[in-house]
Design a protein around this motif. Structure first.
Motif, PDB file in Angstrom:
ATOM      1  N   TYR A 101       0.846  -1.201   0.000  1.00 31.93           N
ATOM      2  CA  TYR A 101       0.000   0.000   0.000  1.00 31.93           C
ATOM      3  C   TYR A 101       0.875   1.241   0.000  1.00 31.93           C
ATOM      4  N   TYR A 103       1.172   4.997   0.995  1.00 32.81           N
ATOM      5  CA  TYR A 103       0.604   5.985   1.915  1.00 32.81           C
ATOM      6  C   TYR A 103       1.448   7.258   1.847  1.00 32.81           C
ATOM      7  N   ASP A 127      -8.637   3.947  -8.256  1.00 33.12           N
ATOM      8  CA  ASP A 127      -8.405   4.721  -7.020  1.00 33.12           C
ATOM      9  C   ASP A 127      -9.178   4.089  -5.866  1.00 33.12           C
ATOM     10  N   GLU A 128      -8.445   3.530  -4.913  1.00 32.78           N
ATOM     11  CA  GLU A 128      -9.057   2.904  -3.735  1.00 32.78           C
ATOM     12  C   GLU A 128      -8.621   3.629  -2.451  1.00 32.78           C
ATOM     13  N   SER A 129      -8.160   4.844  -2.617  1.00 28.82           N
ATOM     14  CA  SER A 129      -7.632   5.579  -1.458  1.00 28.82           C
ATOM     15  C   SER A 129      -8.602   6.611  -0.903  1.00 28.82           C
ATOM     16  N   GLU A 130      -9.765   6.737  -1.517  1.00 29.85           N
ATOM     17  CA  GLU A 130     -10.667   7.823  -1.124  1.00 29.85           C
ATOM     18  C   GLU A 130     -11.138   7.686   0.311  1.00 29.85           C
ATOM     19  N   ASP A 132      -9.657   5.829   3.037  1.00 24.47           N
ATOM     20  CA  ASP A 132      -8.659   5.864   4.120  1.00 24.47           C
ATOM     21  C   ASP A 132      -7.299   6.412   3.703  1.00 24.47           C
ATOM     22  N   GLY A 133      -7.113   6.769   2.416  1.00 25.69           N
ATOM     23  CA  GLY A 133      -5.838   7.346   1.977  1.00 25.69           C
ATOM     24  C   GLY A 133      -4.759   6.331   1.681  1.00 25.69           C
ATOM     25  N   PHE A 134      -5.083   5.039   1.684  1.00 27.39           N
ATOM     26  CA  PHE A 134      -4.112   3.991   1.381  1.00 27.39           C
ATOM     27  C   PHE A 134      -4.439   3.392   0.017  1.00 27.39           C
ATOM     28  N   GLN A 135      -3.497   3.474  -0.920  1.00 27.41           N
ATOM     29  CA  GLN A 135      -3.697   2.986  -2.287  1.00 27.41           C
ATOM     30  C   GLN A 135      -2.993   1.637  -2.460  1.00 27.41           C
ATOM     31  N   SER A 239      -6.563   9.527   7.010  1.00 35.21           N
ATOM     32  CA  SER A 239      -6.409   9.961   5.632  1.00 35.21           C
ATOM     33  C   SER A 239      -7.734   9.795   4.910  1.00 35.21           C
ATOM     34  N   GLY A 240      -7.761  10.170   3.662  1.00 29.31           N
ATOM     35  CA  GLY A 240      -8.946  10.003   2.846  1.00 29.31           C
ATOM     36  C   GLY A 240      -9.568  11.327   2.465  1.00 29.31           C
TER      37      GLY A 240
END
Length: 629
Positions: A101, A103, A127-130, A132-135, A239-240
């Motif tokens: 991931y 970050y 984009d899967e970070s919206e 929690d902010g972890f891609q 995050s997020g």
């Protein structure tokens, strides 16, 4: 044709070399660590301040190593206004699939990650970070790939760039450590949020009970402060998209809206429109200025890329709030009103803690020595202290209002009693006027008629001489008796005689006149220290009739030669004695008295006077009236 083929071969070869060179430089082997790895020193960065970079020219732009920004503490405004690109290479040297991931930190409103193919093409990842902010990044066995991260910082002054690669198996633990690194601050933040939630219910309940708008405004203020403290605590290390939006815009908007509600509450709570016109005018314009500034700030945040202007508006709005707050504290403390003093002190404490919080943000203590180096903690404490002093002011105001309400109720009660008393007095006056009118009519009309009958009967008797007819004698006696009774009735009905002194004088005159020419000597003894008070007509009449009956019994039955009437002041009352030196009273044979004695007792009982009769060297009749203070 040959020229086109050459161009194609050159382009393909350049792309392969570029991809190869990118893949070979600073490659990070994800299989070489099991937890997290910082890639700050192993990546390149491009600051596109004018947002002109695109897939066709981005690789040809001037990239820099992240190592060049190692001493950077605050993210420059140009980075926030524009787009930041980070380029790094990941390698999976194991024979198994691996997922890691990316970050970049908790200061980004969007993260867009793309693969750079060996041919120099860009493959955008989902984009899967919206949230929690972890891609997530998936790597096949023995895969080596260069990635391009397009980052947009949150629109706030204090941002950071972390750039971490985290193993999937370590992600949960990493997030737990990240979110709970300020555990004590979180506990206090959630605790204060709970107190604010109680304030919301308290103000809501008060508004539902009494409908006062100040409680509604304070309820909205408490809601805004609850949102601010709760989500500040929640998003501080998270995050997020939401965290970025709250820290960049929503937190400030909630603060301004809450301030507007607090001003509205203060105006209603202190009734500034009447009690403090100058302060009311200042608050009135401050409300509107804050709303206008919030509207301008919202426009620049959403529709302008000028972060400097957005930051200037935010800081300017906060400075206006601070200036008005200080002015309010000065005006409030100068007032000699405890209610406004409570609110002013609460605001002064909030301003004091806000300044400490601001200084800790500008000059952070690193490393953090204790929880007391947290900037957020001081601001939260300021808000809670302000609400505590509001409660003190509310308690004081409720006590004052309760006292005023009791006074008002007592005044209304006294007014009602006064009206009842005046109504009764009016009725008594009307009755007394009617009594006076009847007594006057009796004296003028009936008295004159009875007197005429008496005179005519006496003339008839004188003309007849010795041949007087018995009936004329009876007529004369009855007329005389009727005239005396009528005079008594007129005396009791006339309100001008409603006094103790008048009653005593009337009884004394009657007694002396009654025993005149009867052979009985009558003596009247009256104390000189008798009080003066009102005796209504009914009591005067009952006392007179009892005295008259007693004198009549003495004259008819006592065979007395002396009668003493004594009026004496006692310790707590007045005694009236009627004493004769006659044969006394035979209690075993009272038929000769008829109903006289019984009527005497009834009249005195009705009038609240003690009555007694006894043998004591003759007959002694005692009347005793207790005087109340």
């Amino acid at each position: 044709m040959r020229r086109l083929i050459c161009i194609f071969v050159f382009t393909f070869s350049y792309g392969c070399m570029m991809g190869q060179s990118l893949a070979d430089s600073f490659a990070i082997d994800v299989s070489s660590f099991k937890d997290a790895c910082s890639i700050k020193d192993k990546c390149d960065i491009l600051i596109d301040s004018d947002n002109t970079a695109h897939s066709g020219n981005i690789l040809q732009r001037q990239w820099k190593s992240m190592a060049d920004f190692k001493g950077l503490k605050l993210i420059p405004a140009t980075w926030i206004n524009g787009t930041v690109y980070v380029k790094f290479t990941l390698q999976n040297s194991s024979a198994l699939n691996d997922t890691v991931y990316l970050y970049p930190g908790n200061s980004f409103r969007s993260i867009k990650l793309s693969k750079i193919s060996p041919a120099g093409n860009f493959i955008t990842l989902k984009d899967e970070s919206e949230e929690d902010g972890f891609q997530p990044i998936f790597l096949s066995p023995l895969e080596k790939t260069t990635y391009l991260a397009e980052l947009h910082f949150s629109k706030r002054k204090f941002n950071s760039l972390a750039l971490q690669i985290i193993q999937k198996s370590y992600l949960t633990k990493y997030q737990k450590i990240l979110y709970t690194s300020s555990y004590n601050e979180m506990v206090i933040g959630y605790l204060l949020s709970g107190l604010l939630l109680m304030m919301i219910f308290f103000n809501g309940a008060n508004f539902s009970v009494n409908g006062k708008k100040e409680f509604l405004y304070n309820c909205f203020y408490a809601i805004c402060m609850f949102i601010l403290i709760y989500f500040n605590t929640y998003t501080e290390r998270r995050s997020g998209v939401f965290s970025s939006f709250f820290m960049g815009y929503l937190g400030f908007a909630v603060l301004v809206i809450g301030t507007v509600f607090y001003i509205a509450f203060t105006r209603k709570f202190l009734n500034t429109s009447i009690n403090y016109p100058l302060l009311n005018k200042i608050f009135y314009y401050e409300e509107r200025v804050l709303l206008v500034l919030l509207a301008i700030y919202s426009y620049t945040y959403f529709f302008s890329g000028n972060f400097r202007l957005t930051s200037l508006l935010e800081n300017g709005t906060k400075m206006i709030c601070l200036g008005i707050g200080i002015l309010y504290v000065i005006i409030g403390i100068k007032q000699k009103n405890r209610l406004i003093n409570y609110l002013a002190i609460g605001n002064a404490i909030l301003i004091f803690f806000s300044i400490i919080s601001f200084l800790l943000i500008i000059f952070p203590v690193r490393p953090a020595i204790s929880i007391f180096t947290s900037a957020l903690l001081y601001y939260e404490l300021g808000i809670v202290c302000e609400l505590i002093f509001f409660l003190l002011g509310l308690t004081y105001k409720n006590r004052i209002e309760l006292i005023e309400k009791i006074k008002e109720q007592e005044a209304l009660k006294l007014e009602a009693e006064k009206q009842i008393f005046e109504s009764k007095l009016a009725i008594l006056n009307a009755q007394q006027d009617e009594r006076n009118r009847i007594s006057t009519d009796m004296h003028d009309d009936l008295g004159a008629g009875v007197t005429a009958i008496r005179l005519f009967s006496e003339l008839a008797k004188s003309r007849l001489g010795k041949n007087t007819i018995p009936e004329i004698e009876k007529i004369s006696f009855s007329a005389n008796e009727l005239l005396n009774n009528m005079n008594t009735i007129i005396w009791t009905m006339n309100s001008s005689n409603d006094s103790f002194g008048n009653m005593v004088a009337y009884i004394r005159s009657y007694a002396l006149e009654y025993f005149e020419n009867t052979g009985i000597n009558c003596s009247v003894n009256i104390d000189t220290n008798l009080p003066e008070f009102v005796v209504n007509g009914e009591i005067r009449r009952n006392v007179f009739l009892v005295v008259k009956e007693a004198l009549n019994n003495i004259l008819k039955h006592a065979n007395a030669t002396e009668v003493w009437l004594t009026l004496k002041r006692e310790t707590d009352g007045i005694s009236f004695y009627i004493q004769d030196n006659g044969v006394g009273i035979d209690f075993e044979n009272l038929r000769r008295f008829g109903n006289g004695l019984k009527n005497m007792k009834q009249r005195m009982t009705k009038s609240g006077i003690n009555f007694s009769i006894e043998n004591k060297n003759g007959t002694l009749v005692t009347l005793y009236a207790k005087l109340t203070a």
